[in-house]
Design a protein around this motif. Sequence first.
Motif, PDB file in Angstrom:
ATOM      1  N   PRO A  66       0.831  -1.203   0.000  1.00 48.60           N
ATOM      2  CA  PRO A  66       0.000   0.000   0.000  1.00 48.60           C
ATOM      3  C   PRO A  66       0.872   1.262   0.000  1.00 48.60           C
ATOM      4  CG  PRO A  66      -0.568  -1.479   1.816  1.00 48.60           C
ATOM      5  CD  PRO A  66       0.752  -1.913   1.279  1.00 48.60           C
ATOM      6  N   VAL A  67       0.411   2.302  -0.692  1.00 48.36           N
ATOM      7  CA  VAL A  67       1.094   3.592  -0.715  1.00 48.36           C
ATOM      8  C   VAL A  67       0.046   4.693  -0.600  1.00 48.36           C
ATOM      9  CG1 VAL A  67       3.111   2.842  -2.034  1.00 48.36           C
ATOM     10  CG2 VAL A  67       1.062   3.638  -3.239  1.00 48.36           C
ATOM     11  N   CYS A  68       0.486   5.852  -0.142  1.00 46.50           N
ATOM     12  CA  CYS A  68      -0.434   6.984  -0.033  1.00 46.50           C
ATOM     13  C   CYS A  68       0.366   8.280   0.000  1.00 46.50           C
ATOM     14  CB  CYS A  68      -1.312   6.878   1.215  1.00 46.50           C
ATOM     15  SG  CYS A  68      -0.395   6.971   2.776  1.00 46.50           S
ATOM     16  N   SER A  69      -0.324   9.394  -0.054  1.00 51.16           N
ATOM     17  CA  SER A  69       0.317  10.702   0.056  1.00 51.16           C
ATOM     18  C   SER A  69       0.859  10.893   1.470  1.00 51.16           C
ATOM     19  CB  SER A  69      -0.702  11.798  -0.257  1.00 51.16           C
ATOM     20  OG  SER A  69      -0.228  13.058   0.164  1.00 51.16           O
ATOM     21  N   TYR A  85       7.111  -0.410  -8.297  1.00 45.79           N
ATOM     22  CA  TYR A  85       6.651   0.593  -9.244  1.00 45.79           C
ATOM     23  C   TYR A  85       6.324   1.941  -8.628  1.00 45.79           C
ATOM     24  CZ  TYR A  85       6.701  -3.617 -11.882  1.00 45.79           C
ATOM     25  OH  TYR A  85       7.120  -4.793 -12.441  1.00 45.79           O
ATOM     26  N   ALA A  86       6.338   2.022  -7.307  1.00 39.92           N
ATOM     27  CA  ALA A  86       6.190   3.324  -6.655  1.00 39.92           C
ATOM     28  C   ALA A  86       7.515   3.800  -6.071  1.00 39.92           C
ATOM     29  CB  ALA A  86       5.125   3.243  -5.556  1.00 39.92           C
ATOM     30  N   TYR A 136      -2.490   0.411 -12.369  1.00 36.29           N
ATOM     31  CA  TYR A 136      -1.738   0.738 -11.160  1.00 36.29           C
ATOM     32  C   TYR A 136      -1.123   2.133 -11.249  1.00 36.29           C
ATOM     33  CZ  TYR A 136      -2.128  -4.110  -9.585  1.00 36.29           C
ATOM     34  OH  TYR A 136      -2.606  -5.316  -9.164  1.00 36.29           O
ATOM     35  N   ILE A 137      -0.713   2.534 -12.436  1.00 40.54           N
ATOM     36  CA  ILE A 137      -0.075   3.845 -12.550  1.00 40.54           C
ATOM     37  C   ILE A 137      -1.083   4.961 -12.276  1.00 40.54           C
ATOM     38  CG2 ILE A 137      -0.393   4.176 -15.055  1.00 40.54           C
ATOM     39  CD1 ILE A 137       2.591   5.215 -14.956  1.00 40.54           C
ATOM     40  N   LEU A 138      -2.336   4.787 -12.708  1.00 40.72           N
ATOM     41  CA  LEU A 138      -3.359   5.772 -12.385  1.00 40.72           C
ATOM     42  C   LEU A 138      -3.696   5.740 -10.896  1.00 40.72           C
ATOM     43  CD1 LEU A 138      -5.868   5.558 -15.376  1.00 40.72           C
ATOM     44  CD2 LEU A 138      -4.184   7.321 -14.897  1.00 40.72           C
ATOM     45  N   ALA A 139      -3.677   4.546 -10.315  1.00 38.84           N
ATOM     46  CA  ALA A 139      -3.917   4.447  -8.873  1.00 38.84           C
ATOM     47  C   ALA A 139      -2.842   5.205  -8.097  1.00 38.84           C
ATOM     48  CB  ALA A 139      -3.946   2.976  -8.455  1.00 38.84           C
ATOM     49  N   GLN A 140      -1.587   5.059  -8.523  1.00 37.60           N
ATOM     50  CA  GLN A 140      -0.493   5.777  -7.859  1.00 37.60           C
ATOM     51  C   GLN A 140      -0.639   7.274  -8.020  1.00 37.60           C
ATOM     52  OE1 GLN A 140       2.907   2.284  -8.528  1.00 37.60           O
ATOM     53  NE2 GLN A 140       3.353   4.385  -9.092  1.00 37.60           N
ATOM     54  N   GLU A 141      -1.000   7.730  -9.212  1.00 39.66           N
ATOM     55  CA  GLU A 141      -1.156   9.170  -9.433  1.00 39.66           C
ATOM     56  C   GLU A 141      -2.304   9.723  -8.606  1.00 39.66           C
ATOM     57  OE1 GLU A 141       0.823  11.317 -11.069  1.00 39.66           O
ATOM     58  OE2 GLU A 141       2.139   9.573 -11.126  1.00 39.66           O
ATOM     59  N   ALA A 142      -3.383   8.949  -8.484  1.00 38.26           N
ATOM     60  CA  ALA A 142      -4.495   9.387  -7.642  1.00 38.26           C
ATOM     61  C   ALA A 142      -4.064   9.470  -6.181  1.00 38.26           C
ATOM     62  CB  ALA A 142      -5.673   8.424  -7.793  1.00 38.26           C
ATOM     63  N   ALA A 143      -3.214   8.527  -5.755  1.00 40.89           N
ATOM     64  CA  ALA A 143      -2.702   8.566  -4.381  1.00 40.89           C
ATOM     65  C   ALA A 143      -1.807   9.779  -4.162  1.00 40.89           C
ATOM     66  CB  ALA A 143      -1.938   7.275  -4.075  1.00 40.89           C
ATOM     67  N   VAL A 144      -0.979  10.120  -5.153  1.00 41.99           N
ATOM     68  CA  VAL A 144      -0.125  11.307  -5.058  1.00 41.99           C
ATOM     69  C   VAL A 144      -0.980  12.554  -4.840  1.00 41.99           C
ATOM     70  CG1 VAL A 144       1.406  12.834  -6.379  1.00 41.99           C
ATOM     71  CG2 VAL A 144       1.796  10.362  -6.387  1.00 41.99           C
ATOM     72  N   LEU A 157      11.142  10.423  -4.129  1.00 42.48           N
ATOM     73  CA  LEU A 157      10.935  11.861  -4.301  1.00 42.48           C
ATOM     74  C   LEU A 157      10.035  12.461  -3.225  1.00 42.48           C
ATOM     75  CD1 LEU A 157      10.406  11.941  -8.183  1.00 42.48           C
ATOM     76  CD2 LEU A 157      12.442  12.680  -6.908  1.00 42.48           C
ATOM     77  N   GLY A 158       9.474  11.609  -2.370  1.00 48.34           N
ATOM     78  CA  GLY A 158       8.615  12.104  -1.302  1.00 48.34           C
ATOM     79  C   GLY A 158       7.189  12.358  -1.724  1.00 48.34           C
ATOM     80  N   ARG A 159       6.832  11.940  -2.933  1.00 50.15           N
ATOM     81  CA  ARG A 159       5.461  12.132  -3.402  1.00 50.15           C
ATOM     82  C   ARG A 159       4.517  11.099  -2.796  1.00 50.15           C
ATOM     83  NH1 ARG A 159       5.069  11.601  -9.318  1.00 50.15           N
ATOM     84  NH2 ARG A 159       3.271  13.019  -9.227  1.00 50.15           N
TER      85      ARG A 159
END
Length: 300
Positions: A168-171, A240-241, A220-228, A247-249
Motif C-alpha cells: 500500500p502507498v499513499c500521500s 513501481y512506486a 496501477y499507474i493511475l492508482a499511484q497518481e491518484a494517491a499522489v 521523491l517524497g510524493r
Amino acid sequence: MARRDLPPLRALTAFEAAARLGSFRMAAGELGITRSAVSHQIKLLEQRLDVQLFRRDARRAELTTHGQSYFPAVREAFDQIEAQTRALRPANTDKELTIQVYVTVALKWLIPRLHDFERRFPDVKVRLSTSYFDWNFDERNVDVGIILARTKLPGHYYRPLFKSYLVPVCSPKMKLTKPQDLANAKLIDVYTAEEDWHIWLEGAGVTGVKPANRLTVDSYILAQEAAVEGRGAAMTIGPYAAEEIKLGRLVQPFPLRVPHKHNWYFACSTANRNKNKIKRFEDWLVKQVAADPALEAIKE
C-alpha cells in the motif's frame, strides 16, 4: 457488380479497439486519437447500423447484445487482414520485436532500460504494445510478453522473472499509522485486480475492515497518481512506486509487503522461442532483472 455495403473503416477500427480493450480511453491511446474521437466514430457506426453497440452508462466500454454479436466478425476480419499483411513482408520479421508489456511495467521499469538493449542490438527495431491487462499473452499481435501469469497456456514458453508483492502507498499528507485506519480511508482499486486489497489485508491479519468508500481506476499507474493527489490509499505491485517514494510524493505507511498470487514471467510462443531476436531479448531481460536490487528474481 454491386458496391460493398461496408461501414467507414475509421468507425470499425474505433469499435474493434474499444471492444477488444474494454475502454474508450484505452482505445484512444492505442489509436493515437482522443477519447471523444473514439466515441464519435462509434456513434457514427451505431447510426449506420441503427443499433446501440455500447452501454454508455457503464464504467467500462460494455458491449450490448448487438455489440457482442458484431464484435467477433469485425475482429476476425481485422485479424485476417493483419495476418496477411505480415505474410507479405517476411523479410522484416527478424528485425522487428514487438513486446507486450503492462503499462505500469513499461513506464516504471522497462522503458528506462530499453536504450541498453537498442545499443547492444541496433539491428532490432523494438515496438511496445502496452496493455492495461497484465495476464493474457496476445501471441497473434506480439512476439514476446512480460506478463503477470495467472494461467500457463499450452504451446507457450514461460520463463520466471521476478516475484510480485503487494504494497500500500499513499500521500504523505494521509495519516495512516496502522492497517485498521484503512476502515476510515478511501481505497483506490484497480478494477482488473480488485482482489489486491483483500489479499493484503488478509496477509496483514486484518479482518472486519470495510472502507467507507472507494475510487476505481483501470491501472496501477493511475492508482499511484491518484494517491499522489491525496485521493486515497493505493495498492501497488513490486517496485513501481519506488521513484515516487524516493521523491517524497508517496509513502509506504506500513512495512508489510504481501506476496501476490501470481508472479511476472517472460512469455512467447514455444515455436518461436529460439528465434534470434527473441532469444537475445530474453537473455537481456533476465540480466536486467538480476541486476535490479528492487526486484526479487525467481530462480528456475
